[in-house]
Design a protein around this motif. Structure first.
Motif, PDB file in Angstrom:
ATOM      1  N   ASP A 145     -75.160  12.803  42.027  1.00  0.00           N
ATOM      2  CA  ASP A 145     -76.060  13.942  41.818  1.00  0.00           C
ATOM      3  C   ASP A 145     -76.925  14.189  43.055  1.00  0.00           C
ATOM      4  O   ASP A 145     -77.148  15.329  43.440  1.00  0.00           O
ATOM      5  N   ASP A 146     -77.406  13.118  43.692  1.00  0.00           N
ATOM      6  CA  ASP A 146     -78.174  13.255  44.934  1.00  0.00           C
ATOM      7  C   ASP A 146     -77.343  13.968  45.993  1.00  0.00           C
ATOM      8  O   ASP A 146     -77.817  14.875  46.667  1.00  0.00           O
ATOM      9  N   ARG A 147     -76.106  13.538  46.134  1.00  0.00           N
ATOM     10  CA  ARG A 147     -75.240  14.079  47.189  1.00  0.00           C
ATOM     11  C   ARG A 147     -74.897  15.553  46.969  1.00  0.00           C
ATOM     12  O   ARG A 147     -74.567  16.257  47.904  1.00  0.00           O
ATOM     13  N   LYS A 148     -74.963  16.005  45.724  1.00  0.00           N
ATOM     14  CA  LYS A 148     -74.630  17.397  45.405  1.00  0.00           C
ATOM     15  C   LYS A 148     -75.861  18.309  45.369  1.00  0.00           C
ATOM     16  O   LYS A 148     -75.727  19.513  45.179  1.00  0.00           O
ATOM     17  N   ARG A 149     -77.045  17.753  45.540  1.00  0.00           N
ATOM     18  CA  ARG A 149     -78.288  18.512  45.389  1.00  0.00           C
ATOM     19  C   ARG A 149     -78.348  19.727  46.309  1.00  0.00           C
ATOM     20  O   ARG A 149     -78.657  20.834  45.882  1.00  0.00           O
ATOM     21  N   VAL A 150     -78.048  19.539  47.575  1.00  0.00           N
ATOM     22  CA  VAL A 150     -78.148  20.639  48.534  1.00  0.00           C
ATOM     23  C   VAL A 150     -77.178  21.747  48.158  1.00  0.00           C
ATOM     24  O   VAL A 150     -77.534  22.927  48.181  1.00  0.00           O
ATOM     25  N   ARG A 151     -75.960  21.383  47.770  1.00  0.00           N
ATOM     26  CA  ARG A 151     -74.973  22.396  47.381  1.00  0.00           C
ATOM     27  C   ARG A 151     -75.456  23.200  46.176  1.00  0.00           C
ATOM     28  O   ARG A 151     -75.279  24.423  46.118  1.00  0.00           O
ATOM     29  N   ARG A 152     -76.085  22.540  45.207  1.00  0.00           N
ATOM     30  CA  ARG A 152     -76.605  23.260  44.034  1.00  0.00           C
ATOM     31  C   ARG A 152     -77.675  24.271  44.433  1.00  0.00           C
ATOM     32  O   ARG A 152     -77.695  25.396  43.941  1.00  0.00           O
ATOM     33  N   TYR A 153     -78.575  23.863  45.332  1.00  0.00           N
ATOM     34  CA  TYR A 153     -79.605  24.799  45.794  1.00  0.00           C
ATOM     35  C   TYR A 153     -78.990  25.953  46.580  1.00  0.00           C
ATOM     36  O   TYR A 153     -79.430  27.098  46.463  1.00  0.00           O
ATOM     37  N   GLN A 154     -77.957  25.682  47.365  1.00  0.00           N
ATOM     38  CA  GLN A 154     -77.299  26.755  48.108  1.00  0.00           C
ATOM     39  C   GLN A 154     -76.623  27.736  47.157  1.00  0.00           C
ATOM     40  O   GLN A 154     -76.668  28.944  47.376  1.00  0.00           O
ATOM     41  N   GLU A 155     -76.006  27.232  46.106  1.00  0.00           N
ATOM     42  CA  GLU A 155     -75.374  28.097  45.111  1.00  0.00           C
ATOM     43  C   GLU A 155     -76.415  28.958  44.413  1.00  0.00           C
ATOM     44  O   GLU A 155     -76.195  30.148  44.177  1.00  0.00           O
ATOM     45  N   GLU A 156     -77.560  28.371  44.104  1.00  0.00           N
ATOM     46  CA  GLU A 156     -78.641  29.132  43.478  1.00  0.00           C
ATOM     47  C   GLU A 156     -79.162  30.200  44.432  1.00  0.00           C
ATOM     48  O   GLU A 156     -79.437  31.331  44.025  1.00  0.00           O
ATOM     49  N   GLN A 157     -79.289  29.866  45.708  1.00  0.00           N
ATOM     50  CA  GLN A 157     -79.720  30.835  46.718  1.00  0.00           C
ATOM     51  C   GLN A 157     -78.733  32.000  46.764  1.00  0.00           C
ATOM     52  O   GLN A 157     -79.142  33.164  46.800  1.00  0.00           O
ATOM     53  N   PHE A 158     -77.441  31.709  46.744  1.00  0.00           N
ATOM     54  CA  PHE A 158     -76.418  32.745  46.768  1.00  0.00           C
ATOM     55  C   PHE A 158     -76.528  33.630  45.531  1.00  0.00           C
ATOM     56  O   PHE A 158     -76.446  34.858  45.619  1.00  0.00           O
ATOM     57  N   ARG A 159     -76.717  33.030  44.350  1.00  0.00           N
ATOM     58  CA  ARG A 159     -76.854  33.805  43.114  1.00  0.00           C
ATOM     59  C   ARG A 159     -78.054  34.745  43.180  1.00  0.00           C
ATOM     60  O   ARG A 159     -77.977  35.906  42.786  1.00  0.00           O
ATOM     61  N   LYS A 160     -79.187  34.237  43.682  1.00  0.00           N
ATOM     62  CA  LYS A 160     -80.386  35.075  43.788  1.00  0.00           C
ATOM     63  C   LYS A 160     -80.156  36.243  44.744  1.00  0.00           C
ATOM     64  O   LYS A 160     -80.554  37.371  44.460  1.00  0.00           O
ATOM     65  N   GLN A 161     -79.516  35.972  45.876  1.00  0.00           N
ATOM     66  CA  GLN A 161     -79.241  37.036  46.838  1.00  0.00           C
ATOM     67  C   GLN A 161     -78.306  38.078  46.245  1.00  0.00           C
ATOM     68  O   GLN A 161     -78.507  39.275  46.432  1.00  0.00           O
ATOM     69  N   ALA A 162     -77.297  37.634  45.522  1.00  0.00           N
ATOM     70  CA  ALA A 162     -76.361  38.561  44.897  1.00  0.00           C
ATOM     71  C   ALA A 162     -77.067  39.406  43.837  1.00  0.00           C
ATOM     72  O   ALA A 162     -76.867  40.624  43.764  1.00  0.00           O
ATOM     73  N   ALA A 163     -77.908  38.783  43.042  1.00  0.00           N
ATOM     74  CA  ALA A 163     -78.636  39.517  42.006  1.00  0.00           C
ATOM     75  C   ALA A 163     -79.598  40.530  42.625  1.00  0.00           C
ATOM     76  O   ALA A 163     -79.708  41.664  42.143  1.00  0.00           O
ATOM     77  N   ASN A 164     -80.285  40.142  43.689  1.00  0.00           N
ATOM     78  CA  ASN A 164     -81.236  41.052  44.333  1.00  0.00           C
ATOM     79  C   ASN A 164     -80.545  42.219  45.024  1.00  0.00           C
ATOM     80  O   ASN A 164     -81.108  43.301  45.140  1.00  0.00           O
ATOM     81  N   SER A 165     -79.326  42.029  45.490  1.00  0.00           N
ATOM     82  CA  SER A 165     -78.633  43.097  46.204  1.00  0.00           C
ATOM     83  C   SER A 165     -77.877  44.027  45.257  1.00  0.00           C
ATOM     84  O   SER A 165     -77.435  45.089  45.662  1.00  0.00           O
ATOM     85  N   TYR A 166     -77.738  43.642  43.997  1.00  0.00           N
ATOM     86  CA  TYR A 166     -77.011  44.455  43.026  1.00  0.00           C
ATOM     87  C   TYR A 166     -77.923  45.580  42.553  1.00  0.00           C
ATOM     88  O   TYR A 166     -79.033  45.351  42.090  1.00  0.00           O
ATOM     89  N   SER A 167     -77.447  46.802  42.647  1.00  0.00           N
ATOM     90  CA  SER A 167     -78.309  47.942  42.316  1.00  0.00           C
ATOM     91  C   SER A 167     -78.075  48.482  40.917  1.00  0.00           C
ATOM     92  O   SER A 167     -78.792  49.370  40.479  1.00  0.00           O
ATOM     93  N   GLY A 168     -77.097  47.961  40.212  1.00  0.00           N
ATOM     94  CA  GLY A 168     -76.802  48.472  38.881  1.00  0.00           C
ATOM     95  C   GLY A 168     -77.579  47.771  37.789  1.00  0.00           C
ATOM     96  O   GLY A 168     -78.576  47.084  38.023  1.00  0.00           O
TER      97      GLY A 168
END
Length: 176
Positions: A145-168
């Motif tokens: 779980d420690d080793r995957k922590r950074v990847r989880r935060y990066q995935e969350e960052q990607f989700r937030k960026q995708a949600a913020n850029s979606y105009s519908g």
């Protein structure tokens, strides 16, 4: 154990300054990539708080193959380092400033962070020692779980960026 290491960019994470040297003039100090990789493998979240153009700072991380190890890098002209640190902390949903270590080369920035956010551990790059930095981020053992922590935060960052850029419609976004 601390959770987050925030680097200043110019003359801290890398040698040189983006404004003066541009990307081609920047170099990574010996051993810096290996340190960032070791921290990443321990599940330490690393970010960037830099007074540079955001895109140029991201290109600098990319130049040194550090992008996969960093989350929520912040770069702006103006503002304060404590503002950038607070923004990163909030993006990561961390509850305590005491979980943060900040490395910078500028005495004014270090003093400003010490004054505004006294719980943050500040490290002057002039006193930088890889072994000392690692002690802030050491524990007896590291889980998967420690080793995957950074990847989880990066995935969350990607989700937030995708949600913020979606105009519908938000429901349409969730379906997509």
């Amino acid at each position: 154990m601390k959770k987050l290491l925030i680097w200043d960019g110019d003359e801290s994470l890398w040698n040189g300054t983006l404004v003066e040297d541009q990307l081609q003039g920047l170099t990574l100090p010996e051993g810096r990539f290996e340190l960032c990789k070791e921290l990443n493998e321990r599940g330490v979240i690393q970010s960037l708080a830099s007074f540079n153009d955001q895109q140029e700072a991201l290109l600098a991380l990319e130049k040194f193959d550090l992008t996969p190890m960093f989350v929520y890098p912040q770069a702006v002209f103006g503002g304060t380092k404590s503002d950038l640190i607070t923004k990163i902390k909030e993006e990561l949903n961390l509850s305590r400033y005491s979980d943060i270590v900040f490395v910078d080369d500028n005495g004014f920035n270090l003093a400003e962070v010490n004054s505004t956010l006294p719980e943050v551990v500040t490290v002057d790059i002039k006193d930088f020692n890889e072994d000392t930095i690692l002690t802030y981020f050491t524990k007896d053992s590291y889980s998967d779980d420690d080793r995957k922590r950074v990847r989880r935060y990066q995935e969350e960052q990607f989700r937030k960026q995708a949600a913020n850029s979606y105009s519908g419609d938000k429901m349409d976004f969730l379906k997509s």
